[in-house]
Each structure stands twice: as structure tokens, then as C-alpha cells.
Design an enzyme around this catalytic site. Structure first.
Site, PDB file in Angstrom:
ATOM      1  N   SER A 146      25.480-132.748  54.778  1.00 35.99           N
ATOM      2  CA  SER A 146      25.944-132.692  53.394  1.00 35.99           C
ATOM      3  C   SER A 146      25.288-133.843  52.643  1.00 35.99           C
ATOM      4  CB  SER A 146      27.468-132.854  53.345  1.00 35.99           C
ATOM      5  OG  SER A 146      27.891-133.040  52.005  1.00 35.99           O
ATOM      6  N   TYR A 160      34.627-137.489  55.847  1.00 33.73           N
ATOM      7  CA  TYR A 160      33.594-136.460  55.706  1.00 33.73           C
ATOM      8  C   TYR A 160      32.206-137.097  55.619  1.00 33.73           C
ATOM      9  CZ  TYR A 160      31.473-132.097  54.088  1.00 33.73           C
ATOM     10  OH  TYR A 160      30.701-130.964  53.984  1.00 33.73           O
ATOM     11  N   LYS A 164      29.055-136.601  58.258  1.00 35.34           N
ATOM     12  CA  LYS A 164      27.826-135.920  57.830  1.00 35.34           C
ATOM     13  C   LYS A 164      26.612-136.850  57.931  1.00 35.34           C
ATOM     14  CE  LYS A 164      29.541-131.868  57.233  1.00 35.34           C
ATOM     15  NZ  LYS A 164      29.102-130.742  58.091  1.00 35.34           N
TER      16      LYS A 164
HETATM   17  N1  NAD Z   1      30.948-125.968  50.513  1.00 32.27           N
HETATM   18  C1  NAD Z   1      30.243-127.052  50.204  1.00 32.27           C
HETATM   19  O1  NAD Z   1      30.160-127.446  49.020  1.00 32.27           O
HETATM   20  C2  NAD Z   1      29.516-127.793  51.285  1.00 32.27           C
HETATM   21  C3  NAD Z   1      28.660-128.850  50.900  1.00 32.27           C
HETATM   22  C4  NAD Z   1      27.999-129.549  51.872  1.00 32.27           C
HETATM   23  C5  NAD Z   1      28.172-129.202  53.217  1.00 32.27           C
HETATM   24  N2  NAD Z   1      29.014-128.172  53.560  1.00 32.27           N
HETATM   25  C6  NAD Z   1      29.133-127.858  54.986  1.00 32.27           C
HETATM   26  O2  NAD Z   1      28.829-126.497  55.186  1.00 32.27           O
HETATM   27  C7  NAD Z   1      29.415-126.048  56.419  1.00 32.27           C
HETATM   28  C8  NAD Z   1      30.127-124.725  56.198  1.00 32.27           C
HETATM   29  O3  NAD Z   1      31.278-124.966  55.406  1.00 32.27           O
HETATM   30  P1  NAD Z   1      31.717-124.005  54.221  1.00 32.27           P
HETATM   31  O4  NAD Z   1      31.536-124.755  52.964  1.00 32.27           O
HETATM   32  O5  NAD Z   1      31.120-122.656  54.367  1.00 32.27           O
HETATM   33  O6  NAD Z   1      33.310-123.964  54.482  1.00 32.27           O
HETATM   34  P2  NAD Z   1      34.237-122.790  55.079  1.00 32.27           P
HETATM   35  O7  NAD Z   1      35.568-123.424  55.343  1.00 32.27           O
HETATM   36  O8  NAD Z   1      34.187-121.618  54.190  1.00 32.27           O
HETATM   37  O9  NAD Z   1      33.511-122.450  56.448  1.00 32.27           O
HETATM   38  C9  NAD Z   1      33.655-123.265  57.592  1.00 32.27           C
HETATM   39  C10 NAD Z   1      33.934-122.359  58.782  1.00 32.27           C
HETATM   40  O10 NAD Z   1      34.099-123.191  59.945  1.00 32.27           O
HETATM   41  C11 NAD Z   1      35.169-122.666  60.698  1.00 32.27           C
HETATM   42  N3  NAD Z   1      35.718-123.683  61.597  1.00 32.27           N
HETATM   43  C12 NAD Z   1      36.531-124.730  61.302  1.00 32.27           C
HETATM   44  N4  NAD Z   1      36.840-125.415  62.411  1.00 32.27           N
HETATM   45  C13 NAD Z   1      36.184-124.795  63.437  1.00 32.27           C
HETATM   46  C14 NAD Z   1      36.094-125.035  64.826  1.00 32.27           C
HETATM   47  N5  NAD Z   1      36.766-126.048  65.422  1.00 32.27           N
HETATM   48  N6  NAD Z   1      35.327-124.218  65.591  1.00 32.27           N
HETATM   49  C15 NAD Z   1      34.663-123.164  65.020  1.00 32.27           C
HETATM   50  N7  NAD Z   1      34.725-122.874  63.704  1.00 32.27           N
HETATM   51  C16 NAD Z   1      35.470-123.695  62.918  1.00 32.27           C
HETATM   52  C17 NAD Z   1      36.165-122.174  59.662  1.00 32.27           C
HETATM   53  O11 NAD Z   1      37.078-121.249  60.207  1.00 32.27           O
HETATM   54  C18 NAD Z   1      35.259-121.580  58.603  1.00 32.27           C
HETATM   55  O12 NAD Z   1      35.025-120.199  58.819  1.00 32.27           O
HETATM   56  C19 NAD Z   1      30.325-127.184  56.873  1.00 32.27           C
HETATM   57  O13 NAD Z   1      29.681-127.939  57.872  1.00 32.27           O
HETATM   58  C20 NAD Z   1      30.500-128.006  55.612  1.00 32.27           C
HETATM   59  O14 NAD Z   1      30.820-129.345  55.913  1.00 32.27           O
HETATM   60  C21 NAD Z   1      29.688-127.476  52.626  1.00 32.27           C
END
Ligand code: NAD
Length: 288
Positions: A146, A160, A164
Site C-alpha cells: 500500500s 497498517y 505494508k
Molecule cells: N482498498 C484500498 O484502498 C487498498 C489500498 C492499498 C492496499 N490495499 C490492499 O489490497 C489488498 C486487498 O484488500 P481489498 O481492499 O480488496 O479489501 P477487501 O476486504 O475487499 O479484500 C480483502 C480480502 O481478504 C480476505 N481475508 C481477510 N483475512 C484473511 C485471511 N486471514 N486469510 C485469507 N483471506 C483473508 C477478506 O475476506 C477479503 O475477501 C489488501 O492487502 C489491502 O491491504 C487496499
């Protein structure tokens, strides 16, 4: 060896996405399926996973990235089904809703964040990389980081940010360690803006073993976060998850380590941080 300058062929190859039941993971799954890849989605949310797998005609495997046994079972299942993995996306991630100062942050918040966001990636590597190397085929690993932590930390979201930042360093080390092998590595920074996903309500997946001793604030949805930003005079912006997935496809094809979308704001933070380090000056680049 890493192929230089040859775009990676994706059609017919096998992709595994952790956290694939929703958000960015599901968008990646959709993009990989559209490229003709055989897709495996893994997640702890079994109902959403079954729905996502059915939509894509993918293999859906319930798996918890915090468990070595669960990730080993996932790898065994995928190799049994397809005999190979060419693209591993360590994407599952969480963020605690409570974001007090570091000296007040509960250790359960830290344990949960580190276990999913950092150790979860390690479990993915430990389960898949030996098999991918033994298979001898070209492959690629994408770790989701991130901008918060990966580029510069947002001090109010320390757990977080720290996890990251660790994903970035881990990915750099992995890149160095896999040099001279057929496996390539990328680190993904979804964005350049927030992505409207379930990450903002990640508390729904916090296991009991990481429970807080004092209940934290209720998780806010992406739209509630946007509303709070407006109340502070900031204009929130969102990048569609499909756009992030398209960046991943392009990054993997081109064998790019940094899957970091163009952004003047991000570039200015990278420059300001580097300048602060070079000048031994205060970290004035820190965001609120
Ligand atoms: N959404 C944003 O703005 C953003 C920005 C930067 C980074 N990210 C990163 O992107 C990645 C995806 O996140 P997202 O935004 O799609 O959120 P999201 O919550 O929609 O998706 C995350 C998924 O991970 C699953 N999960 C959680 N704990 C778990 C575990 N122990 N084992 C297996 N699966 C698990 C959840 O059930 C979910 O389906 C993450 O690593 C997040 O930190 C997101």
C-alpha cells in the site's frame, strides 16, 4: 532466468489469488480469467468465495493466510488440480479500525495486522515457492502492499502502515533472493487513490484470538470514510478495483517490480522522503 523484454504469456497459465473473494482480489481474478488464465481464489469468507468462484468458473478454496497448515493444504489442492502455479498473488490484507497513538494501540491489533498482512505473505511463499521452483516453469509473485507504509506512513494508521512497509521490504528481499531463477516478483500499490472495497470493514474477519480487550470503534465503510474526509475539507478520490487489476496484468506481462501507478502526489512524497533522508532533515512529508 528472468526473461528480459519478452511480455509474459498469461493464457492457459494458473493464477492463485489470496483474499480473492472480494475487492481487489476478485477484480484480479476477473482480469486473469479474461486473459484466459485458470484462476484459483482463496479466502476465509466462504460464502463470498463460493459466489466469486462460480462467477469466474474458478476453483475456490477456503484458506486462511495466517495458518501454515491451511496454506499448505491450499497449495496441495491447487497442484492436485492443475499441476502448476505460474502467478501467485499474496493479496489478503486487513487493517484494524482502531487507530490510537502507538503507545495505546492494543497488541491484539498488532498481532492480527502482522499475522495477516506480513506472516500471511510468508505462508504463501513457504507453501508455493518451493513447488514453483521445483516445477521449473516461468512464474511470478505479486505481493500487495500500500502507499500507506510502502511509500510513506500515515501516522494515524500505524499498524497498517508498518505491515505494508514490511511487505515492500520483504518483496525487495524476495526479488534479490529469486534473482537467477525463473520466478519474477512484483510489489503492488493499489491506487493511486483509495479503492472502494471491504478493507474499510476488515474487522469482520478478525479472529477471536486477536480480540481487543476494550472494544474498538465500529469499522466505517469506504463511503463513510469519504464522508469523514469531506467533513475535514478533503476531497476523497477512489480508483476502481478493475483499474488496479489492469495495472497488475500489465505489470506481470512486463515483469515490472514496482506496480505503482503514475501519481504526481505519490512521486512528490517519494522525492520528499528521499530528500529528508539525504538531508538528515525532519520527515516533513508525513501525511495526516
Ligand atoms: N482498498 C484500498 O484502498 C487498498 C489500498 C492499498 C492496499 N490495499 C490492499 O489490497 C489488498 C486487498 O484488500 P481489498 O481492499 O480488496 O479489501 P477487501 O476486504 O475487499 O479484500 C480483502 C480480502 O481478504 C480476505 N481475508 C481477510 N483475512 C484473511 C485471511 N486471514 N486469510 C485469507 N483471506 C483473508 C477478506 O475476506 C477479503 O475477501 C489488501 O492487502 C489491502 O491491504 C487496499
Amino acid at each position: 532466468m528472468r526473461p528480459a523484454g519478452t511480455p509474459r504469456e498469461l493464457r492457459g497459465k494458473v493464477a492463485v489469488v489470496t483474499g480473492g473473494a472480494g475487492g481487489i482480489g476478485l477484480a484480479m481474478g476477473r482480469a486473469f480469467a479474461a486473459e484466459g488464465m485458470r484462476v484459483v481464489l482463496a479466502d476465509v469468507e466462504e460464502t463470498a468465495l463460493a459466489k466469486a468462484a462460480a462467477e469466474l468458473g474458478a476453483l475456490g478454496v477456503p484458506a486462511d493466510v495466517t495458518s501454515a497448515e491451511s496454506m499448505e493444504a491450499l497449495a496441495a489442492r491447487v497442484y492436485e488440480a492443475y499441476g502448476a502455479v505460474h502467478l501467485l498473488c499474496n493479496n489478503a490484507g486487513v487493517g484494524p479500525a482502531a487507530a490510537p497513538p502507538l503507545w495505546e494501540q492494543e497488541i491484539g491489533d498488532w498481532s492480527w495486522g502482522l499475522d495477516v498482512n506480513v506472516v500471511g505473505v510468508l505462508h504463501g511463499l513457504r507453501a508455493f515457492v518451493p513447488r514453483m521452483l521445483a516445477g521449473g516453469e516461468d512464474g511470478h509473485i505479486v505481493n500487495t502492499a500500500s502507499g500507506n507504509g510502502g511509500v510513506a506512513p500515515i501516522p494515524s494508521a500505524a499498524v497498517y502502515a508498518v505491515t505494508k512497509a514490511a511487505v515492500v521490504t520483504l518483496s525487495e528481499c524476495l526479488y534479490g533472493q529469486l534473482d537467477g531463477t525463473p520466478l519474477d516478483v512484483s510489489v503492488l500499490f493499489p491506487g493511486p487513490h483509495m479503492v472502494r472495497t471491504g478493507i474499510f470493514t476488515a474487522e469482520r474477519n478478525r479472529p477471536e484470538r486477536f480480540a481487543r480487550t476494550v472494544p474498538g470503534p465500529p469499522a466505517r465503510t469506504a463511503d463513510e470514510v469519504a464522508e469523514a474526509m469531506r467533513a475535514h475539507g478533503l476531497e476523497p478520490a477512489f480508483t476502481p478495483a478493475e483499474e488496479v487489476a489492469a495495472q497488475v496484468v500489465a505489470g506481470v506481462r512486463e515483469g515490472r517490480f514496482w506496480i505503482l501507478p503514475p501519481s504526481e502526489r505519490t512521486d512528490s512524497m517519494i522525492d520528499a522522503r528521499a530528500a529528508s533522508m539525504r538531508g538528515r532533515s525532519a520527515p516533513g512529508y508525513l501525511r495526516r
